[in-house]
Each structure stands twice: as C-alpha cells, then as structure tokens.
Write a protein that holds these residues in place. Structure first.
Motif, PDB file in Angstrom:
ATOM      1  N   ASP A  84      -6.135  -2.120   3.987  1.00  0.00           N
ATOM      2  CA  ASP A  84      -4.879  -2.855   3.763  1.00  0.00           C
ATOM      3  C   ASP A  84      -3.692  -2.054   4.288  1.00  0.00           C
TER       4      ASP A  84
ATOM      5  N   ARG B 294      -3.512  -2.437   8.047  1.00  0.00           N
ATOM      6  CA  ARG B 294      -3.079  -3.793   8.436  1.00  0.00           C
ATOM      7  C   ARG B 294      -1.586  -3.971   8.174  1.00  0.00           C
ATOM      8  N   GLU B 295      -1.142  -3.472   7.018  1.00  0.00           N
ATOM      9  CA  GLU B 295       0.274  -3.630   6.675  1.00  0.00           C
ATOM     10  C   GLU B 295       1.156  -2.881   7.672  1.00  0.00           C
TER      11      GLU B 295
ATOM     12  N   SER C 271       0.815  -1.226   0.000  1.00  0.00           N
ATOM     13  CA  SER C 271       0.000   0.000   0.000  1.00  0.00           C
ATOM     14  C   SER C 271       0.850   1.279   0.000  1.00  0.00           C
TER      15      SER C 271
END
Ligand SMILES: C[S@@+](CC[C@H](N)C(=O)[O-])C[C@H]1O[C@@H](n2cnc3c(N)ncnc32)[C@H](O)[C@@H]1O
Length: 395
Positions: free
Chosen positions: A312, A315-316, A83
C-alpha cells in the motif's frame, strides 16, 4: 466527442478542493510539576519561614522556570498517504520528546486515531492532499511548561490545480518539445491521415495532438486542466490545424466521447494519474465505445516487473509522484470481456531512446527517471516498475 467546444464542457477537477480547516487537539504535554524540595534532614534551616538555600535544588527550580520563557513552534507537512501514519506520529513524538515529554500512552493513542482519520480523508479527496501538523505552545504564557498543542489541517489540491501551477514554476516545454516516437510510428502505420480520426485523451498543451494534426489527422483533444487546453487551442490557431479541444475529465460519466468514431485513440502519460483498477477499466470501456472496429488504442502506463506486488505504501507514493502502479494481472483484468486485443507491450524509455532522432533528448529533465520508476524508487539498480507502451486493437 459530442462537442469539442471547450465552453460546453464543465471544467471538472478530479476532486474538489476542500477549504482547509484547522482542528486543534488537546495538549500532548501536561504541565510539568516543579522539582521536589530536598528532605527536611538535608535542609540546615528548621524554621518554615527561613529561606531554602540548597543551591542544587534552587538551580533545578530555576532551570525549569527558564522553560516558562522559552517558546517553540514547529510545522510538519506530510502527504496524505494513509501508510504515512507511523512516520507522521514519529515526527510528532520526536518533537515532543525534544521539548521534554512525549505525552502519555493514552494521548499517543488518541493522536494515532486522529491522524489516521485525517490522512485517509485527505487521500480519499486527492493523492495531492497534504496534512499540515502545527505544534504550538498550549499555554503561551508559560512557554514550554504548558505543553504542546497540535493543530492540524488537510490542504487538498486536485490534479488540475497542481498542473495549473506548472506553467508558472517550470520552463516550457513542460512535457517535451517533440511528440512521442511511438505515437507517430503507429499513426504512420494506419493509412491516409485525413481518414484516420484521432482522439488524444489528456492531451496537455498538445505535444502529440499538434504534430498529428500537422500530418493531416483530424484530432479531438480532451484535457482536464483548462490552462493546458487553452495553450493547445492557441497553438493550433495560427496554423489553422484541424484540432478541436474540450476540457473535461475522461473518467467523468458526463464526459461522453463520440461513439464508434475514432480510428486511433492515444493517452500518453495520463494513466499514471489513475487511482485504481476501477478507473482503469472505466477508461478502457469508454475507449472501446469511442473506437471503430479495427481502431488502435495506444496508452502508456506503469507496470510492475518480475512478479513484484507493490505494498500500500508503494502504491500510495506512486499516486503522489505521478506514477500510479498497476500489475500486469490488473491490466489484464481491466480489459477482460472488453472488445480489446493486446497488440504489443514495450518499455517506453527503451523504445523512445532507441527510435528517437534529433537533438532534444531527454524530452525533459525528469523524463528518464520518471519512466524508469525512480520517482517511487530513487535507486541506482533497476526498480521493479517502469512505463510501458501498450498498444491494443478494438475487435
Ligand atoms: C503528464 S501530462 C501529459 C500530456 C500529454 N499527453 C503528453 O504526453 O505530452 C498528463 C495530462 O493528462 C491530463 N489528465 C490527467 N488525468 C486526466 C483525466 N482524468 N482526464 C483528462 N485529462 C487528464 C492532465 O491534465 C495533463 O495535462
């Protein structure tokens, strides 16, 4: 575990570190053409052989020529989060823009595809991989006029590698000098310590294992990072504590726990390194095998709050910053069908702060911020995630 002897376990890294390879990509700045000469009419000399004396024009030519003698280099190092693609591109584009030319749309498209692939590759290998972008003159002999060549390398670091540097760069005690209050309170509720066999998964240097052993519990500790396992062994020796230590990755299928053996399994500050719900489910499945009926499993993990669904990107970054995030629904799904019943879910920071006795609070300088989700969301207001104590019972 089948064998608590360190030497019998292969030392497993979560992911093998790949040697860094440098990949050059084509110059993104084509050579700049020289400024256009003024038209004939503006030139007072008619003969081809006569010198051009137009000062503006000549200043522009020489101005550009000075760029031949100017050099620029830059290095960006970004975490390999897929991302982060737009951010990595933006850095490069702004840098090229600064030097005079942003590159053609085709060049930028190629760069986007290339970076996207590298970020994904690095992230798959480890959340602690970095993409290094080195911008160097494409043709050093003509300085800035030759454009920029971008070279990349992915530097992968496993979790174990990362933790191995901690003792060299951080003061002891790395994770605090006292055990978790919750760990000890649950232990105290389980009966005669010598009858309550404990498994500490991801024990680190033994912040919980050692005090549990001092209470009289037979303790087996499993630890990924060899230097921590060694510290734990060395700390247990002088007191002759009943602690047996093994090095291994709990998620490795070859690392087997002793089945139907433990009355109490703990895993504190470890699930915050897991990469997805499959790993979470695998972990719970293995713990079910290791626990006896009625045995307790105590873990800490980050859960989202208020119905927040992380993107995302979030989360990353959670993985990168030791704060892997799960939703309450994901936690439920990961134990669905397993013989585990939820006993309690409590906010870790609140619990530890409220029940803590003694001087050493906070346990480490990073503890409060990390527990409250601020490694991911560095805000004053309450982030939509925090660390929880989750206590379960094996049915
Ligand atoms: C933040 S430390 C916590 C150590 C200890 N549990 C404590 O609370 O003080 C996380 C530990 O988990 C270990 N660890 C992380 N993932 C693991 C895995 N998959 N298997 C075994 N240990 C793991 C790390 O090496 C590290 O020692």
């Amino acid at each position: 575990m089948d064998s608590p002897d360190c030497s019998r376990y292969r030392v497993m890294s979560l992911m093998p570190a790949e040697p860094a390879r440098i990949t050059p990509i084509q110059p993104v700045n084509p050579v700049q053409p020289p400024p256009q000469p003024p038209s004939e009419s503006q030139n007072n000399n008619t003969s081809d052989n006569s010198p051009i004396t137009d000062r503006d024009y000549l200043d522009r030519v020489v101005g550009q020529n000075t760029r031949k003698y100017t050099m620029a280099k830059a290095e960006f190092s970004v975490p390999c989060m897929p991302s982060m693609l737009n951010e990595a591109l933006r850095l490069l584009q702004e840098y090229c823009q600064l030097l005079g030319k942003p590159g053609t749309p085709e060049e930028q498209e190629k760069l986007r595809a290339f970076l996207s692939q590298k970020l994904q590759e690095g992230f798959n290998a480890s959340p602690h991989s970095r993409l290094v972008l080195m911008c160097v003159p494409a043709k050093p002999q003509i300085g800035l006029l030759g454009g920029v060549s971008i070279q990349t390398k992915v530097v992968s670091e496993s979790l174990s590698d990362k933790y191995t540097t901690w003792p060299k760069t951080r003061p002891d005690p790395l994770f605090g000098s006292e055990p978790d209050v919750k760990v000890m309170n649950v232990a105290a509720s389980l009966g005669e310590p010598s009858q309550i066999r404990v498994l500490d998964v991801g024990a680190g240097p033994g912040r919980n294992s050692l005090p549990l052993a001092r209470r009289g519990h037979p303790v087996h500790a499993l630890e990924l990072t060899p230097v921590f396992a060694e510290k734990l062994v060395q700390a247990a020796k002088p007191e002759n504590l009943p602690v047996e230590v093994a090095v291994g990755n709990v998620l490795d299928p070859l690392v087997r726990m002793r089945p139907y053996y433990y009355q109490y399994v703990i895993s504190t500050e470890v699930i915050s390194h897991f990469r997805n719900t499959q790993e979470l489910r695998l972990f719970f499945g293995k713990m079910c095998d290791a626990l006896v009926t009625g045995g307790k499993l105590l873990v800490s993990l980050f859960l989202t709050e208020g119905g927040y669904q992380p993107t995302d990107l979030v989360r990353e970054l959670g993985e990168v910053s030791f704060s892997s995030i799960f939703t309450p629904g994901e936690l439920r799904q990961s134990i669905e069908g397993l013989p585990l019943n939820m006993v309690s879910v409590e906010a870790t920071l609140e619990y530890e702060k409220q029940h803590h006795q003694g001087e050493s609070w906070p346990p480490t300088p990073w503890y409060e911020g990390w527990c409250s989700g601020r490694n991911v969301f560095p805000i004053q207001k309450k982030p939509p995630m925090q660390l929880y104590w989750v206590l379960m019972e094996r049915s």
